[in-house]
Design an enzyme around this catalytic site. Structure first.
Site, short mmCIF file in Angstrom:
data_model
loop_
_atom_site.label_atom_id
_atom_site.label_comp_id
_atom_site.label_asym_id
_atom_site.label_seq_id
_atom_site.Cartn_x
_atom_site.Cartn_y
_atom_site.Cartn_z
CD GLU A 157 -3.04 -1.07 2.19
OE1 GLU A 157 -2.80 -0.43 3.23
OE2 GLU A 157 -4.11 -1.65 1.99
CD GLU A 315 -3.81 -6.24 2.90
OE1 GLU A 315 -4.54 -5.60 3.67
OE2 GLU A 315 -2.61 -5.98 2.75
C1 GAL Z 1 -4.29 -2.93 5.04
C2 GAL Z 1 -2.82 -3.28 5.21
C3 GAL Z 1 -2.64 -4.52 6.09
C4 GAL Z 1 -3.49 -4.39 7.32
C5 GAL Z 1 -4.93 -4.19 6.93
C6 GAL Z 1 -5.87 -4.11 8.10
O1 GAL Z 1 -4.48 -1.64 4.63
O2 GAL Z 1 -2.21 -3.50 3.97
O3 GAL Z 1 -1.27 -4.66 6.41
O4 GAL Z 1 -3.03 -3.31 8.07
O5 GAL Z 1 -5.02 -2.99 6.22
O6 GAL Z 1 -7.18 -3.89 7.66
#
Ligand code: GAL
Ligand code: ZN
Length: 705
Positions: A157, A315
């Site tokens: 990110e 994710e």
């Molecule tokens: C994302 C990030 C992850 C984790 C996740 C939690 O933005 O890439 O490492 O922090 O959020 O929701």
């Protein structure tokens, strides 16, 4: 030259990837073994590793320790779990920050950050770039050739800005390349205002609260520079990998509509786009259906940023977030629905943050597949395992594409410029909301939509909507004119066509470059009191529209110069004047909707337009409110996802189609039934085995041997 991902990401039979961010550095080898057994139980076929493991991979300057990582890679390989290998630049070791203080960011007030947090690095710092390149090269040399490594996942990110002297100097160089001379810069930024004229490049500072926060051209260019520096940093990361590995594709996980960096510029450099989706399901303040359509918009944006190719959902949470004010767990069924929604919109993976919940740190209460004390004995784990089974049955649609006939502009430069302006309605700028309103109008009819930046070609679409397209970059008006002449329908909203690429208002005022195409002129804008509605009255040409329609917040007064009037205002001192126009040019039409219309009007207008333009919907008959259909196509095969975002059972008429369910939902001759938050995937028409079409992926092994 981007790598053809269809040759490398999937197995010969095709598969949808399913997995999670996995952080073995937080756990002992016993736990690794347990984790891998659990992964196999729930159909995990890939994990991302290493993104926050730098302290463990390089324990001190140039003291690398890959032994433990080799073991993890070996265990995963033996379990036939593939790997997205991450580079660790998103968070650096303490020793590194201590030894090379320049790697830490300087904030807006000129203060250098202390060690801590992540995303706390200067993208310009030569020391940081050197250290990142070194560890990346080590990783690539050691793991790049492995068949198990499907993908490089560079950093995590990318985001953030830095105001250090190195970044300031790089900004000035970037400006020199962009403008060539200070004279051109002064003109582009209109520095004559308040006597801000620069006489030496060294006087140019980034925008800061204690310095110059309001020079719009400067603000815009600083954001562009920050993106350019991020892309440059990413390219340096990739170049280091490429020293030892020229064949494994590269991605980085972006953040949807995040406004801090222009994701379109990042995605243009990737072999495959991936992104992290965190919608707020069951948000009391909003209708579930609106959350669904908003999430659809984000997925479609990512598919579009990848040029229409399948993307990866890198994710998502299997259960809850922990960083909103209120974090509500996904209700039974929601995980399956939201995950298949991503696949429906073009994702070839469902990945989670994270595999195993951490015991400490800020995200210890974030959802994970394996929760504290529960391992496999939790609703979350069971739902993930069930989804794993469903995804295993959907392999034949990996690589399938999404036919699209409608597009909506979503452009970062435009958004930055529009949101920064100080104009009539600073309390409710509403850029994203306006896009969501038009997107939703298409979504509720199950019409697939691309989200495009201004540089994107538009020739192939039937309908292109330009909500609040405040900035018109060079060449865009000409491209639009050709599109309309060739038979396309282009629809602008109020607030469009004000400024050029440098955020300077067009000579000739609003819509100057589009006046001929639109056949109108905007005279002035009426600013509503809060909740004050101005009636919208359709003309005979729009007789299918018969609701109680109104505009809110802003209503532009329009004079037609050749365009036909489709609707007029029905109240206020400008009652009877046009608010919606259409100009027929060549074989197409250019439309202008001059007000912030309530959703009812936008919905009905878009329904009428899509019918007259013959836009293909993903299901042949109307679906109940809150049920959305999406299709993907692979060779001769059409796969339709039917998704019920309501909390009651819905019967879906088959409308004479022959369908076969891919996930066991029972189908009668006439209809199929979707449970509350239910989703099913059906193969429509040709229900035989898919042909091994050219688009079908080839084995990973062939690319690396
Ligand atoms: C994302 C990030 C992850 C984790 C996740 C939690 O933005 O890439 O490492 O922090 O959020 O929701
Ligand atoms: Zn810096």
């Amino acid at each position: 030259m981007p790598i053809d991902i269809t040759r490398t990401l999937w197995s010969p039979q095709g598969r949808i990837l399913h997995g999670a961010d996995y952080c073995p550095e937080q756990w002992s080898p016993d736990v690794w073994r347990e984790d891998i057994a659990l992964m196999q139980q729930c159909g995990v076929n890939v994990v991302s590793i290493g993104m926050f493991a730098w302290s463990f991979l390089e324990t001190d300057d140039e003291k690398y320790d890959f032994g433990w990582f080799d073991e993890v890679v070996g265990l995963l390989t033996r379990a036939e779990i593939s790997i997205f290998m991450a580079t660790p630049s998103g968070a650096r070791p303490a020793w590194l920050a201590q030894r090379y203080p320049e790697v830490l960011r300087v904030n807006k007030n000129g203060q250098r950050n202390g060690f801590g947090f992540r995303h706390n690095h200067c993208m310009t710092s030569p020391q940081y770039r050197r250290k990142v390149a070194a560890i990346n090269e080590q990783l690539a040399r050691r793991y790049g050739h492995l068949d198990q490594v499907l993908l490089w996942h560079v950093s995590n990110e990318y985001c953030g800005e830095c105001f250090c002297d190195l970044c300031k100097a790089a900004f000035r160089e970037w400006l020199q390349r962009r403008y060539g001379s200070l004279e051109a810069l002064n003109k582009a930024w209109w520095t004559a205002f308040w006597s801000h004229v620069y006489t030496d490049w060294s006087q140019v500072e980034p925008p800061t609260p204690h310095g110059e926060p309001q020079l719009h051209g400067l603000n815009l260019d600083w954001k562009r520079f920050t993106t350019a520096q991020t892309v440059d940093f990413m390219q340096a990361e990739i170049a280091a990998l490429r020293l030892c590995d020229q064949t494994t594709p590269v991605t980085t996980n972006t953040m949807g509509i995040f406004d801090g960096v222009d994701s379109s510029k990042i995605c243009a450099e990737l072999d495959v786009v991936s992104w992290d989706a965190y919608p707020r399901w069951h948000d009391d303040a909003k209708d579930e259906v609106l959350v669904a359509s908003r999430t659809g918009f984000w997925h479609d944006l990512n598919r579009s940023l990848g040029g229409g190719k399948p993307f990866l959902l890198m994710e998502s949470t299997p259960s809850i977030l922990n960083w909103q004010e209120v974090n509500r767990p996904k209700q039974p069924g929601m995980h399956r629905l939201s995950s298949l929604q991503a696949v429906a919109h073009g994702a070839d993976s469902v990945q989670y943050f994270q595999w195993r919940a951490s015991r400490g740190g800020p995200e210890k209460f974030h959802g994970a597949v394996v929760n504290h004390g529960h391992t496999a004995n939790s609703r979350v784990f069971r739902e993930v395992a069930e989804l794993g089974q469903t995804l295993a049955g959907l392999g034949e649609l990996s690589g399938a594409t999404t036919p699209v006939e409608a597009a909506i502009y979503f452009d970062w430069d435009n958004r930055w410029a529009y949101e920064d302006n100080q104009s009539l309605r600073n309390d409710r700028k509403g850029y994203i909301e306006e896009i969501e309103t038009w997107y939703h109008a298409l979504w509720r009819q199950s019409i697939a939509t691309d989200l495009i930046v201004e540089e994107a070609p538009i020739d192939g679409y039937k309908l292109v909507i330009a909500p609040l397209l405040y900035m018109l970059k060079d060449g865009v008006a000409e491209r639009m004119t050709r599109f309309v002449e060739g038979g396309g329908c282009l629809l602008f909203t109020y607030g469009s066509g004000w400024v050029n690429d440098s955020d300077l208002i067009f000579e000739g005022g609003q819509l100057a470059p589009l006046r001929e195409l639109l056949g109108i002129r905007v005279l002035e804008t009426f600013v509503h009191r809060d909740h004050e509605r101005v009636a919208i009255v359709p003309e005979r040409a729009l007789s299918a529209l018969s609701g109680d329609y109104a505009s809110v917040d802003l209503s532009e007064l329009i004079e037609v110069e050749g365009a036909e009037v489709l609707a007029r205002y029905g109240s206020q001192y400008f009652s009877g004047t046009p608010c919606l126009t259409r100009n027929r040019v060549g074989r197409g039409a250019a439309m202008y909707s001059g007000c912030r219309a309530e959703a009812a009007f936008v919905n009905d207008l878009v329904a009428d337009l899509s019918e007259s333009l013959g836009l293909a919907t993903c299901w042949p008959c109307a679906l109940p409110e809150g049920v959305h259909a999406r299709q993907r196509v692979n060779g001769d095969h059409r796969y339709v996802f039917l998704m019920n975002f309501t909390h009651h059972t819905q019967a879906i008429p088959l409308a004479g189609q022959e369908v076969a369910s891919l996930d066991g939902v029972s189908v009668s001759d006439e209809s199929l039934s979707l449970k509350p938050l239910g989703v099913t995937v059906v193969k429509v028409g040709h229900t035989g085995e898919p042909k091994p079409a050219a688009a079908m992926p080839r084995p990973l092994v062939s690319t690396k041997s």
